[in-house]
Design an enzyme around this catalytic site. Structure first.
Site, PDB file in Angstrom:
ATOM      1  N   ASP A   1      -6.183  -4.805 -17.006  1.00 31.02           N
ATOM      2  CA  ASP A   1      -5.295  -3.792 -17.599  1.00 31.02           C
ATOM      3  C   ASP A   1      -5.732  -3.299 -18.972  1.00 31.02           C
ATOM      4  OD1 ASP A   1      -3.651  -4.275 -15.356  1.00 31.02           O
ATOM      5  OD2 ASP A   1      -2.694  -5.943 -16.389  1.00 31.02           O
TER       6      ASP A   1
ATOM      7  N   LEU B   1      -9.530  -9.477 -10.264  1.00 29.66           N
ATOM      8  CA  LEU B   1     -10.353  -8.901 -11.327  1.00 29.66           C
ATOM      9  C   LEU B   1     -11.626  -8.307 -10.706  1.00 29.66           C
ATOM     10  CD1 LEU B   1     -10.148  -8.806 -14.449  1.00 29.66           C
ATOM     11  CD2 LEU B   1     -11.631 -10.821 -14.492  1.00 29.66           C
TER      12      LEU B   1
ATOM     13  N   HIS C   1      -0.902   0.660 -13.160  1.00 36.36           N
ATOM     14  CA  HIS C   1      -0.173  -0.523 -13.606  1.00 36.36           C
ATOM     15  C   HIS C   1       1.296  -0.145 -13.817  1.00 36.36           C
ATOM     16  CE1 HIS C   1       0.216  -4.504 -15.315  1.00 36.36           C
ATOM     17  NE2 HIS C   1       0.991  -3.973 -16.244  1.00 36.36           N
TER      18      HIS C   1
ATOM     19  N   GLY D   1       0.785  -1.231   0.000  1.00 33.22           N
ATOM     20  CA  GLY D   1       0.000   0.000   0.000  1.00 33.22           C
ATOM     21  C   GLY D   1       0.817   1.280   0.000  1.00 33.22           C
ATOM     22  N   SER D   2       1.997   1.264  -0.633  1.00 36.17           N
ATOM     23  CA  SER D   2       2.764   2.524  -0.661  1.00 36.17           C
ATOM     24  C   SER D   2       2.034   3.581  -1.499  1.00 36.17           C
ATOM     25  CB  SER D   2       4.194   2.299  -1.166  1.00 36.17           C
ATOM     26  OG  SER D   2       4.215   2.070  -2.552  1.00 36.17           O
ATOM     27  N   ASN D   3       1.351   3.153  -2.557  1.00 39.54           N
ATOM     28  CA  ASN D   3       0.545   4.119  -3.325  1.00 39.54           C
ATOM     29  C   ASN D   3      -0.642   4.609  -2.502  1.00 39.54           C
ATOM     30  OD1 ASN D   3       1.446   4.538  -6.274  1.00 39.54           O
ATOM     31  ND2 ASN D   3       1.747   2.348  -5.930  1.00 39.54           N
TER      32      ASN D   3
ATOM     33  N   LEU E   1      -5.090  -6.957  -6.753  1.00 44.73           N
ATOM     34  CA  LEU E   1      -4.729  -7.987  -7.734  1.00 44.73           C
ATOM     35  C   LEU E   1      -5.879  -8.864  -8.214  1.00 44.73           C
ATOM     36  CD1 LEU E   1      -1.251  -8.983  -6.275  1.00 44.73           C
ATOM     37  CD2 LEU E   1      -1.845  -7.185  -7.912  1.00 44.73           C
TER      38      LEU E   1
ATOM     39  N   GLU F   1       4.967   6.398  -9.878  1.00 40.74           N
ATOM     40  CA  GLU F   1       3.612   6.121  -9.374  1.00 40.74           C
ATOM     41  C   GLU F   1       3.263   7.084  -8.247  1.00 40.74           C
ATOM     42  OE1 GLU F   1       3.467   1.938  -8.328  1.00 40.74           O
ATOM     43  OE2 GLU F   1       2.930   1.424 -10.388  1.00 40.74           O
TER      44      GLU F   1
HETATM   45  C1  GAR Z   1       2.251  -0.981  -7.785  1.00 38.47           C
HETATM   46  O1  GAR Z   1       3.496  -0.927  -8.416  1.00 38.47           O
HETATM   47  C2  GAR Z   1       1.148  -1.127  -8.822  1.00 38.47           C
HETATM   48  O2  GAR Z   1       1.452  -0.507 -10.025  1.00 38.47           O
HETATM   49  C3  GAR Z   1       1.095  -2.625  -8.976  1.00 38.47           C
HETATM   50  O3  GAR Z   1       1.243  -3.122  -7.666  1.00 38.47           O
HETATM   51  C4  GAR Z   1       2.133  -2.263  -6.962  1.00 38.47           C
HETATM   52  C5  GAR Z   1       1.555  -2.019  -5.574  1.00 38.47           C
HETATM   53  O4  GAR Z   1       2.492  -1.374  -4.768  1.00 38.47           O
HETATM   54  N1  GAR Z   1      -0.133  -3.024  -9.565  1.00 38.47           N
HETATM   55  C6  GAR Z   1      -0.212  -4.013 -10.460  1.00 38.47           C
HETATM   56  O5  GAR Z   1       0.751  -4.671 -10.803  1.00 38.47           O
HETATM   57  C7  GAR Z   1      -1.619  -4.258 -11.021  1.00 38.47           C
HETATM   58  N2  GAR Z   1      -1.557  -5.089 -12.166  1.00 38.47           N
HETATM   59  P1  GAR Z   1       2.061  -0.713  -3.397  1.00 38.47           P
HETATM   60  O6  GAR Z   1       1.257  -1.756  -2.612  1.00 38.47           O
HETATM   61  O7  GAR Z   1       3.341  -0.379  -2.713  1.00 38.47           O
HETATM   62  O8  GAR Z   1       1.237   0.505  -3.717  1.00 38.47           O
END
Ligand code: GAR
Length: 192
Positions: A146, A88, A105, A13-15, A86, A175
């Site tokens: 995607d 659908l 993505h 969950g860094s985003n 992750l 991101e």
């Molecule tokens: C992110 O890099 C995002 O783009 C990717 O998962 C990561 C989650 O990182 N998403 C996918 O690959 C979706 N197909 P986070 O938990 O640190 O935010």
């Protein structure tokens, strides 16, 4: 009235963290709920730190019931943000929130997308193919992995000798830089 945002995440969950920071006391938008399929996901801790409520659901609940849709409608969510989620998205959720669900993505779609293409798998494939650039894509979500309409892309260069960790870091920096801003740009469009 602020635009009400729900975040779905399956892992660290860094985003989600950057989005919660950005919309913490923001005049136009607020994160009202964080949802996950993974009871161990660190994103739950991050949400707690912002005192944002969370909901953990099972596969059965997500795909066989309308529970998640009901929760999101009850709290009047306007925008659903998939941030490292992750699974659908089922048709019932897409129909309940048309043009209101977005995803990030870690590649330049349509390259390196589709089922199984997430996290490290994406970066490994990019390196294996000797790409000289990669990037991120923020897009609307449809019934395929995607594939929805693109909203924003940003690129980084891959230098000779770049490792998996290096390109992952470059992607993550982009991101974190762009996702909150792109969400901000959608706030007025998705509000009731
Ligand atoms: C992110 O890099 C995002 O783009 C990717 O998962 C990561 C989650 O990182 N998403 C996918 O690959 C979706 N197909 P986070 O938990 O640190 O935010």
């Amino acid at each position: 009235m602020k635009t009400r945002i729900a975040i779905f995440a399956s892992g660290s969950g860094s985003n989600a963290q950057k989005i919660m920071e950005h919309f913490n006391s923001h005049p136009e938008g607020e994160v009202v709920l964080v949802l996950t399929n993974n009871p161990q996901a660190y994103v739950l801790q991050r949400a707690d730190n912002f005192e944002i409520p969370t909901h953990v659901f099972t596969r059965q609940e997500f795909y066989q019931t309308d529970e998640v849709v009901k929760i999101l409608k009850n709290i009047q969510v306007d925008l659903i943000v998939l941030a490292g989620f992750l699974w659908l998205v089922p048709q019932s959720l897409l129909q309940a929130f048309p043009n209101q669900i977005i995803n990030i993505h870690p590649a330049l779609l349509p390259k390196y997308g589709g089922k199984g293409m997430y996290g490290d798998n994406v970066h490994k494939a990019v390196l294996a193919n000797g790409e000289t650039e990669s990037g991120i894509t923020i897009h609307f979500v449809n019934e395929h992995f995607d594939e929805g309409e693109m909203i924003h892309q940003a690129k980084y260069k891959i230098e000779p000798g770049d490792t998996l960790d290096i390109i992952k870091f470059k992607g993550q920096q982009l991101e974190h830089q762009y996702f909150p801003k792109v969400i901000e740009g959608l706030l007025k469009k998705v509000r009731r």
